[in-house]
Design a protein around this motif. Structure first.
Motif, PDB file in Angstrom:
ATOM      1  N   CYS A 238      39.096 -25.534  29.047  1.00  0.00           N
ATOM      2  CA  CYS A 238      39.107 -26.408  27.845  1.00  0.00           C
ATOM      3  C   CYS A 238      38.140 -27.603  28.058  1.00  0.00           C
ATOM      4  N   GLY A 239      38.006 -28.352  29.051  1.00  0.00           N
ATOM      5  CA  GLY A 239      36.744 -29.140  29.240  1.00  0.00           C
ATOM      6  C   GLY A 239      35.472 -28.733  28.887  1.00  0.00           C
ATOM      7  N   THR A 240      35.139 -27.667  29.688  1.00  0.00           N
ATOM      8  CA  THR A 240      33.867 -26.861  29.404  1.00  0.00           C
ATOM      9  C   THR A 240      33.798 -26.583  28.102  1.00  0.00           C
ATOM     10  N   PHE A 241      34.649 -25.942  27.372  1.00  0.00           N
ATOM     11  CA  PHE A 241      34.476 -25.732  26.030  1.00  0.00           C
ATOM     12  C   PHE A 241      34.128 -26.838  25.200  1.00  0.00           C
ATOM     13  N   LEU A 242      34.893 -27.708  25.489  1.00  0.00           N
ATOM     14  CA  LEU A 242      34.661 -28.991  24.753  1.00  0.00           C
ATOM     15  C   LEU A 242      33.196 -29.608  24.841  1.00  0.00           C
ATOM     16  N   ALA A 243      32.776 -29.465  25.930  1.00  0.00           N
ATOM     17  CA  ALA A 243      31.370 -29.998  26.351  1.00  0.00           C
ATOM     18  C   ALA A 243      30.339 -29.290  25.993  1.00  0.00           C
ATOM     19  N   VAL A 244      30.428 -27.707  26.012  1.00  0.00           N
ATOM     20  CA  VAL A 244      29.337 -27.041  25.431  1.00  0.00           C
ATOM     21  C   VAL A 244      29.214 -26.432  24.042  1.00  0.00           C
TER      22      VAL A 244
ATOM     23  N   VAL B 170      31.582 -27.630  21.288  1.00  0.00           N
ATOM     24  CA  VAL B 170      32.380 -28.413  20.343  1.00  0.00           C
ATOM     25  C   VAL B 170      31.509 -29.749  20.245  1.00  0.00           C
ATOM     26  N   PHE B 171      31.229 -30.545  21.342  1.00  0.00           N
ATOM     27  CA  PHE B 171      30.539 -31.858  21.205  1.00  0.00           C
ATOM     28  C   PHE B 171      29.009 -31.634  21.725  1.00  0.00           C
ATOM     29  N   ALA B 172      28.611 -30.295  22.156  1.00  0.00           N
ATOM     30  CA  ALA B 172      27.388 -30.223  22.460  1.00  0.00           C
ATOM     31  C   ALA B 172      26.542 -30.898  23.065  1.00  0.00           C
ATOM     32  N   VAL B 173      27.097 -31.660  24.199  1.00  0.00           N
ATOM     33  CA  VAL B 173      26.926 -32.758  25.105  1.00  0.00           C
ATOM     34  C   VAL B 173      26.145 -32.312  26.342  1.00  0.00           C
ATOM     35  N   ALA B 174      26.392 -30.809  26.590  1.00  0.00           N
ATOM     36  CA  ALA B 174      26.117 -30.593  27.978  1.00  0.00           C
ATOM     37  C   ALA B 174      25.726 -28.984  27.613  1.00  0.00           C
ATOM     38  N   THR B 175      24.782 -28.335  28.518  1.00  0.00           N
ATOM     39  CA  THR B 175      24.647 -26.948  28.420  1.00  0.00           C
ATOM     40  C   THR B 175      24.869 -26.418  29.857  1.00  0.00           C
ATOM     41  N   LEU B 176      25.256 -25.123  30.201  1.00  0.00           N
ATOM     42  CA  LEU B 176      25.417 -24.518  31.356  1.00  0.00           C
ATOM     43  C   LEU B 176      24.425 -24.472  32.439  1.00  0.00           C
ATOM     44  N   GLU B 177      23.287 -24.875  31.800  1.00  0.00           N
ATOM     45  CA  GLU B 177      22.103 -25.146  32.876  1.00  0.00           C
ATOM     46  C   GLU B 177      22.017 -26.733  33.559  1.00  0.00           C
ATOM     47  N   SER B 178      22.828 -27.510  32.931  1.00  0.00           N
ATOM     48  CA  SER B 178      22.985 -28.832  33.705  1.00  0.00           C
ATOM     49  C   SER B 178      24.226 -29.049  34.419  1.00  0.00           C
TER      50      SER B 178
ATOM     51  N   LEU C 201      31.576 -32.073  35.158  1.00  0.00           N
ATOM     52  CA  LEU C 201      31.995 -33.369  34.887  1.00  0.00           C
ATOM     53  C   LEU C 201      33.256 -33.075  34.020  1.00  0.00           C
ATOM     54  N   TRP C 202      32.950 -32.815  32.682  1.00  0.00           N
ATOM     55  CA  TRP C 202      33.679 -32.295  31.575  1.00  0.00           C
ATOM     56  C   TRP C 202      34.757 -31.275  31.906  1.00  0.00           C
ATOM     57  N   SER C 203      34.574 -30.480  32.887  1.00  0.00           N
ATOM     58  CA  SER C 203      35.800 -29.362  33.296  1.00  0.00           C
ATOM     59  C   SER C 203      36.579 -30.106  34.243  1.00  0.00           C
ATOM     60  N   TRP C 204      36.166 -30.963  35.329  1.00  0.00           N
ATOM     61  CA  TRP C 204      36.897 -31.901  36.170  1.00  0.00           C
ATOM     62  C   TRP C 204      37.806 -32.893  35.365  1.00  0.00           C
ATOM     63  N   VAL C 205      37.221 -33.316  34.236  1.00  0.00           N
ATOM     64  CA  VAL C 205      38.007 -34.345  33.597  1.00  0.00           C
ATOM     65  C   VAL C 205      39.041 -33.643  32.860  1.00  0.00           C
ATOM     66  N   GLY C 206      38.623 -32.483  32.066  1.00  0.00           N
ATOM     67  CA  GLY C 206      39.790 -31.554  31.599  1.00  0.00           C
ATOM     68  C   GLY C 206      41.046 -31.228  32.397  1.00  0.00           C
ATOM     69  N   ALA C 207      40.658 -30.881  33.933  1.00  0.00           N
ATOM     70  CA  ALA C 207      41.476 -30.357  34.695  1.00  0.00           C
ATOM     71  C   ALA C 207      42.589 -31.655  35.009  1.00  0.00           C
ATOM     72  N   VAL C 208      41.794 -32.791  35.273  1.00  0.00           N
ATOM     73  CA  VAL C 208      42.927 -33.898  35.367  1.00  0.00           C
ATOM     74  C   VAL C 208      43.651 -34.210  34.340  1.00  0.00           C
ATOM     75  N   VAL C 209      43.211 -34.209  33.060  1.00  0.00           N
ATOM     76  CA  VAL C 209      43.834 -34.493  32.076  1.00  0.00           C
ATOM     77  C   VAL C 209      44.978 -33.779  31.802  1.00  0.00           C
ATOM     78  N   ALA C 210      44.871 -32.190  31.846  1.00  0.00           N
ATOM     79  CA  ALA C 210      45.813 -31.425  31.850  1.00  0.00           C
ATOM     80  C   ALA C 210      46.972 -31.431  32.896  1.00  0.00           C
ATOM     81  N   LEU C 211      46.673 -31.735  33.944  1.00  0.00           N
ATOM     82  CA  LEU C 211      47.519 -31.935  35.122  1.00  0.00           C
ATOM     83  C   LEU C 211      48.287 -33.098  34.851  1.00  0.00           C
ATOM     84  N   ILE C 212      47.962 -34.070  34.255  1.00  0.00           N
ATOM     85  CA  ILE C 212      48.624 -35.546  34.094  1.00  0.00           C
ATOM     86  C   ILE C 212      49.494 -35.146  32.933  1.00  0.00           C
TER      87      ILE C 212
END
Length: 110
Positions: free
Chosen positions: A69-75, A77-85, A90-101
């Motif tokens: 979900c974090g990756t989807f949001l970054a790439v 929805v918000f278009a703040v990152a691409t899969l080449e960077s 970082l967005w995916s790890w934040v998404g994992a932490v938020v989901a676990l919390i």
């Protein structure tokens, strides 16, 4: 004409077999994805240990879903990152932490 068709066929075959000219960039992308998955599994394991539970399977499922979900949001929805960077990682790890919390806060304790 025959040389042109043979050359085009070689390019199609090479691309189909994964031997394209930009193969190095694709290989790095797979390394990034592997690092993200490994780090997400480590986050799930650490969260499970901190919570004092032994249900690492559920924590892994929740963390990987949150990372997706974090990756989807970054790439997308918000278009703040691409899969080449590495921004999407970082967005995916934040998404994992938020989901676990959220998982540990709102889970059913029967």
């Amino acid at each position: 004409m025959g040389d042109s068709a043979a050359l085009r066929q070689d390019r199609v075959g090479a691309t189909f077999l994964g031997v394209a000219a930009h193969q190095g960039a694709d290989a790095v992308q797979y390394v990034e994805a592997g690092v993200v998955v490994f780090a997400t599994l480590a986050i799930a394991w650490a969260a499970d240990q901190l919570a004092g539970r032994r249900g690492v399977g559920l924590a892994t499922l929740v963390a990987l879903t949150g990372a997706g979900c974090g990756t989807f949001l970054a790439v997308r929805v918000f278009a703040v990152a691409t899969l080449e960077s590495w921004g999407w990682a970082l967005w995916s790890w934040v998404g994992a932490v938020v989901a676990l919390i959220a998982f540990f806060l709102f889970r059913s304790k029967r």
